[in-house]
Design a protein around this motif. Sequence first.
Motif, PDB file in Angstrom:
ATOM      1  N   VAL A 112       0.839  -1.204   0.000  1.00  0.00           N
ATOM      2  CA  VAL A 112       0.000   0.000   0.000  1.00  0.00           C
ATOM      3  C   VAL A 112       0.871   1.249   0.000  1.00  0.00           C
ATOM      4  O   VAL A 112       0.625   2.196  -0.761  1.00  0.00           O
ATOM      5  CB  VAL A 112      -0.968  -0.016   1.206  1.00  0.00           C
ATOM      6  CG1 VAL A 112      -1.637   1.331   1.388  1.00  0.00           C
ATOM      7  CG2 VAL A 112      -2.005  -1.105   1.029  1.00  0.00           C
ATOM      8  N   LEU A 113       1.902   1.265   0.851  1.00  0.00           N
ATOM      9  CA  LEU A 113       2.799   2.421   0.881  1.00  0.00           C
ATOM     10  C   LEU A 113       3.474   2.617  -0.485  1.00  0.00           C
ATOM     11  O   LEU A 113       3.564   3.744  -0.983  1.00  0.00           O
ATOM     12  CB  LEU A 113       3.877   2.220   1.943  1.00  0.00           C
ATOM     13  CG  LEU A 113       3.586   2.741   3.336  1.00  0.00           C
ATOM     14  CD1 LEU A 113       4.658   2.280   4.309  1.00  0.00           C
ATOM     15  CD2 LEU A 113       3.481   4.241   3.349  1.00  0.00           C
ATOM     16  N   THR A 114       3.914   1.530  -1.079  1.00  0.00           N
ATOM     17  CA  THR A 114       4.588   1.616  -2.378  1.00  0.00           C
ATOM     18  C   THR A 114       3.646   2.131  -3.460  1.00  0.00           C
ATOM     19  O   THR A 114       3.998   3.028  -4.240  1.00  0.00           O
ATOM     20  CB  THR A 114       5.139   0.232  -2.776  1.00  0.00           C
ATOM     21  OG1 THR A 114       6.078  -0.190  -1.786  1.00  0.00           O
ATOM     22  CG2 THR A 114       5.820   0.273  -4.126  1.00  0.00           C
ATOM     23  N   GLN A 115       2.434   1.583  -3.522  1.00  0.00           N
ATOM     24  CA  GLN A 115       1.490   1.987  -4.572  1.00  0.00           C
ATOM     25  C   GLN A 115       1.041   3.433  -4.406  1.00  0.00           C
ATOM     26  O   GLN A 115       0.952   4.183  -5.389  1.00  0.00           O
ATOM     27  CB  GLN A 115       0.288   1.054  -4.577  1.00  0.00           C
ATOM     28  CG  GLN A 115       0.630  -0.324  -5.087  1.00  0.00           C
ATOM     29  CD  GLN A 115      -0.528  -1.300  -4.940  1.00  0.00           C
ATOM     30  OE1 GLN A 115      -1.611  -0.933  -4.500  1.00  0.00           O
ATOM     31  NE2 GLN A 115      -0.279  -2.563  -5.296  1.00  0.00           N
ATOM     32  N   GLU A 116       0.760   3.838  -3.171  1.00  0.00           N
ATOM     33  CA  GLU A 116       0.341   5.229  -2.972  1.00  0.00           C
ATOM     34  C   GLU A 116       1.477   6.195  -3.260  1.00  0.00           C
ATOM     35  O   GLU A 116       1.259   7.267  -3.808  1.00  0.00           O
ATOM     36  CB  GLU A 116      -0.176   5.428  -1.541  1.00  0.00           C
ATOM     37  CG  GLU A 116      -1.598   4.957  -1.334  1.00  0.00           C
ATOM     38  CD  GLU A 116      -2.176   5.466  -0.022  1.00  0.00           C
ATOM     39  OE1 GLU A 116      -1.960   6.657   0.322  1.00  0.00           O
ATOM     40  OE2 GLU A 116      -2.850   4.679   0.650  1.00  0.00           O
ATOM     41  N   ALA A 117       2.696   5.826  -2.875  1.00  0.00           N
ATOM     42  CA  ALA A 117       3.836   6.710  -3.125  1.00  0.00           C
ATOM     43  C   ALA A 117       4.111   6.828  -4.615  1.00  0.00           C
ATOM     44  O   ALA A 117       4.513   7.890  -5.095  1.00  0.00           O
ATOM     45  CB  ALA A 117       5.071   6.188  -2.401  1.00  0.00           C
ATOM     46  N   THR A 154       7.838  16.841  -2.763  1.00  0.00           N
ATOM     47  CA  THR A 154       7.522  15.413  -2.854  1.00  0.00           C
ATOM     48  C   THR A 154       7.565  14.761  -1.481  1.00  0.00           C
ATOM     49  O   THR A 154       6.701  13.950  -1.145  1.00  0.00           O
ATOM     50  CB  THR A 154       8.514  14.710  -3.799  1.00  0.00           C
ATOM     51  OG1 THR A 154       8.475  15.368  -5.063  1.00  0.00           O
ATOM     52  CG2 THR A 154       8.170  13.255  -3.972  1.00  0.00           C
ATOM     53  N   LEU A 155       8.560  15.109  -0.675  1.00  0.00           N
ATOM     54  CA  LEU A 155       8.657  14.551   0.671  1.00  0.00           C
ATOM     55  C   LEU A 155       7.461  14.976   1.521  1.00  0.00           C
ATOM     56  O   LEU A 155       6.887  14.162   2.253  1.00  0.00           O
ATOM     57  CB  LEU A 155       9.970  14.982   1.327  1.00  0.00           C
ATOM     58  CG  LEU A 155      10.260  14.388   2.696  1.00  0.00           C
ATOM     59  CD1 LEU A 155      10.311  12.864   2.626  1.00  0.00           C
ATOM     60  CD2 LEU A 155      11.573  14.932   3.231  1.00  0.00           C
ATOM     61  N   ALA A 156       7.046  16.232   1.399  1.00  0.00           N
ATOM     62  CA  ALA A 156       5.871  16.702   2.139  1.00  0.00           C
ATOM     63  C   ALA A 156       4.608  15.979   1.654  1.00  0.00           C
ATOM     64  O   ALA A 156       3.758  15.595   2.479  1.00  0.00           O
ATOM     65  CB  ALA A 156       5.709  18.212   1.965  1.00  0.00           C
ATOM     66  N   ASP A 157       4.476  15.780   0.345  1.00  0.00           N
ATOM     67  CA  ASP A 157       3.324  15.054  -0.195  1.00  0.00           C
ATOM     68  C   ASP A 157       3.308  13.598   0.298  1.00  0.00           C
ATOM     69  O   ASP A 157       2.248  13.056   0.623  1.00  0.00           O
ATOM     70  CB  ASP A 157       3.340  15.064  -1.723  1.00  0.00           C
ATOM     71  CG  ASP A 157       3.058  16.445  -2.297  1.00  0.00           C
ATOM     72  OD1 ASP A 157       2.571  17.321  -1.545  1.00  0.00           O
ATOM     73  OD2 ASP A 157       3.328  16.646  -3.498  1.00  0.00           O
ATOM     74  N   PHE A 158       4.486  12.965   0.356  1.00  0.00           N
ATOM     75  CA  PHE A 158       4.553  11.585   0.849  1.00  0.00           C
ATOM     76  C   PHE A 158       4.181  11.515   2.325  1.00  0.00           C
ATOM     77  O   PHE A 158       3.436  10.633   2.751  1.00  0.00           O
ATOM     78  CB  PHE A 158       5.957  11.011   0.625  1.00  0.00           C
ATOM     79  CG  PHE A 158       6.129   9.662   1.252  1.00  0.00           C
ATOM     80  CD1 PHE A 158       5.566   8.538   0.658  1.00  0.00           C
ATOM     81  CD2 PHE A 158       6.815   9.509   2.439  1.00  0.00           C
ATOM     82  CE1 PHE A 158       5.699   7.289   1.233  1.00  0.00           C
ATOM     83  CE2 PHE A 158       6.954   8.270   3.026  1.00  0.00           C
ATOM     84  CZ  PHE A 158       6.400   7.153   2.425  1.00  0.00           C
ATOM     85  N   THR A 159       4.682  12.456   3.111  1.00  0.00           N
ATOM     86  CA  THR A 159       4.395  12.456   4.546  1.00  0.00           C
ATOM     87  C   THR A 159       2.919  12.712   4.808  1.00  0.00           C
ATOM     88  O   THR A 159       2.305  12.042   5.660  1.00  0.00           O
ATOM     89  CB  THR A 159       5.244  13.530   5.254  1.00  0.00           C
ATOM     90  OG1 THR A 159       6.618  13.288   4.964  1.00  0.00           O
ATOM     91  CG2 THR A 159       5.040  13.498   6.744  1.00  0.00           C
ATOM     92  N   ALA A 160       2.336  13.659   4.077  1.00  0.00           N
ATOM     93  CA  ALA A 160       0.928  13.990   4.295  1.00  0.00           C
ATOM     94  C   ALA A 160      -0.012  12.950   3.688  1.00  0.00           C
ATOM     95  O   ALA A 160      -1.138  12.780   4.161  1.00  0.00           O
ATOM     96  CB  ALA A 160       0.617  15.363   3.699  1.00  0.00           C
ATOM     97  N   GLY A 161       0.441  12.259   2.671  1.00  0.00           N
ATOM     98  CA  GLY A 161      -0.413  11.299   1.978  1.00  0.00           C
ATOM     99  C   GLY A 161      -0.218   9.866   2.436  1.00  0.00           C
ATOM    100  O   GLY A 161      -0.798   9.427   3.437  1.00  0.00           O
ATOM    101  N   PRO A 162       0.602   9.086   1.728  1.00  0.00           N
ATOM    102  CA  PRO A 162       0.738   7.657   2.010  1.00  0.00           C
ATOM    103  C   PRO A 162       1.188   7.324   3.436  1.00  0.00           C
ATOM    104  O   PRO A 162       0.657   6.409   4.060  1.00  0.00           O
ATOM    105  CB  PRO A 162       1.799   7.194   1.006  1.00  0.00           C
ATOM    106  CG  PRO A 162       1.749   8.186  -0.088  1.00  0.00           C
ATOM    107  CD  PRO A 162       1.355   9.478   0.534  1.00  0.00           C
TER     108      PRO A 162
END
Length: 192
Positions: A112-117, A154-162
Amino acid sequence: MLGIVNRVFLGLVGLVLLVLGGSVLAVGLGAPVPSWWIHDSKHDVLLSNAERTRWRDDGWWWPVVIAVLAVLLLLALWWLVAVLRRRRLAEVLVDTGDGEGALLRGRALENVLTQEAAHIDGVGGAHAHLKGRRGAPEAHVRLALEPHVDPGTTLADFTAGPLTHARTSAGFASLPAEVRLKGVKHGAERVS
């Protein structure tokens, strides 16, 4: 790489032990003794009485033998622990909110983490795996970024999202993550 080295090393050690053990067994069962063999017959002993008692009276002999054997034992135990230690979490303990818990496969949360990222804008590829304890996992994530992307965004999007989705869906108070960012290398294209 470590897995390949382990397999090659184990294969060589196993082959040497098999050849030596098979030779000893064959000679012991009466097979003809080869010319390169260290003993003359099946009744020959590994160490003669003189060889066994040669250094017995020297004060340095037994401490050196014990120290060498202890070092070999510690190296063998260290190697065994390194081989048997799991690199990934097989399962994660999820808080269900009723005082009980449920087990979630670690691979499922990694997927899930991989697919969302991978769906984040500008991410060309992603890979995630979990380490740590099943009650307190840690995420290790690699993101391949397109050349036009700002790594901070991108790091902020990853932290806030997946990462936040994984943390809240599993009921963790925190989900520490180590994120490695790498640029995607594109091959040269011919323009005509």
